[in-house]
Design an enzyme around this catalytic site. Structure first.
Site, PDB file in Angstrom:
ATOM      1  N   ARG A  28       0.814  -1.221   0.000  1.00  0.00           N
ATOM      2  CA  ARG A  28       0.000   0.000   0.000  1.00  0.00           C
ATOM      3  C   ARG A  28       0.844   1.266   0.000  1.00  0.00           C
ATOM      4  O   ARG A  28       0.504   2.238  -0.664  1.00  0.00           O
ATOM      5  CB  ARG A  28      -0.932   0.004   1.210  1.00  0.00           C
ATOM      6  CG  ARG A  28      -2.042  -0.983   1.089  1.00  0.00           C
ATOM      7  CD  ARG A  28      -2.901  -0.952   2.334  1.00  0.00           C
ATOM      8  NE  ARG A  28      -4.023  -1.850   2.179  1.00  0.00           N
ATOM      9  CZ  ARG A  28      -4.649  -2.426   3.165  1.00  0.00           C
ATOM     10  NH1 ARG A  28      -4.263  -2.194   4.402  1.00  0.00           N
ATOM     11  NH2 ARG A  28      -5.666  -3.212   2.950  1.00  0.00           N
ATOM     12  N   GLU A 173      -8.838   1.350  15.234  1.00  0.00           N
ATOM     13  CA  GLU A 173      -8.269   2.327  14.300  1.00  0.00           C
ATOM     14  C   GLU A 173      -8.075   3.705  14.923  1.00  0.00           C
ATOM     15  O   GLU A 173      -7.310   4.505  14.423  1.00  0.00           O
ATOM     16  CB  GLU A 173      -9.115   2.402  13.043  1.00  0.00           C
ATOM     17  CG  GLU A 173      -9.063   1.092  12.286  1.00  0.00           C
ATOM     18  CD  GLU A 173      -9.308   1.235  10.799  1.00  0.00           C
ATOM     19  OE1 GLU A 173      -9.189   2.358  10.267  1.00  0.00           O
ATOM     20  OE2 GLU A 173      -9.596   0.213  10.186  1.00  0.00           O
TER      21      GLU A 173
END
Length: 176
Positions: A28, A173
């Protein structure tokens, strides 16, 4: 969610040239950096790369994911590569060459341009040749971060001086 099959069974091209610029299965960070690098035009405007796969590659995800992307007008569906190139203002000759080259790499079993590994779908390696074709503009998204707030095993958040911030907790997160 649709990015996975398109990266695995398709290509990402610079919309200004129609050329591939990255191994679509790079990690990524590498992909994000490459997208941001080619994203900026000299005049400061942005040109997002375009990710493309065909009808077979699109089966690498659920029909619900494809439908959701089409319904939200993120994923576009095209009957031909010419139509796709015209919609995204991609030079057709450059895009056609990239797709032709990619398809030849699939046939030979080795991506000579970017070194991307090929995966099988229903027992076959997938090229980009069977309409309809699916595409969307790519831009990096935050999936995870490296770093963030410091917490302990009770999810208590610490400040910069390593003191617990009373009443502040973080998990998942939020910690990134």
């Amino acid at each position: 969610v649709f990015a996975i099959p398109a990266f695995a069974y398709g290509i990402m091209v610079d919309a200004r040239t129609g050329k591939r610029f990255i191994n679509e299965l790079a990690d990524r960070k590498i992909r994000a950096d490459a997208i941001l690098k080619i994203n900026k035009n000299p005049d400061g405007s942005l040109t997002h790369p375009v990710v493309i796969c065909d009808s077979v590659g699109a089966t690498g995800t659920t029909k619900a994911n494809v439908y959701r992307g089409l319904h939200k007008n993120v994923i576009k569906k095209f009957d031909s590569i010419e139509e796709l190139a015209q919609f995204y203002s991609i030079p057709y000759d450059g895009l056609k060459k990239s797709i032709d080259d990619y398809n030849s790499y699939v046939k030979s079993g080795k991506d000579l341009e970017m070194g991307k590994p090929f995966f099988k779908l229903d027992g076959k390696v997938v090229d980009i040749s069977k309409p309809p074709f699916y595409a969307w503009r790519a831009l990096p998204k935050v999936h995870h971060t490296m770093g963030g707030v410091k917490i302990d095993t009770e999810a208590r958040v610490y400040d910069k001086q390593n003191n617990i911030i009373q009443g502040l907790f973080a998990a998942g997160e939020f910690v990134g």
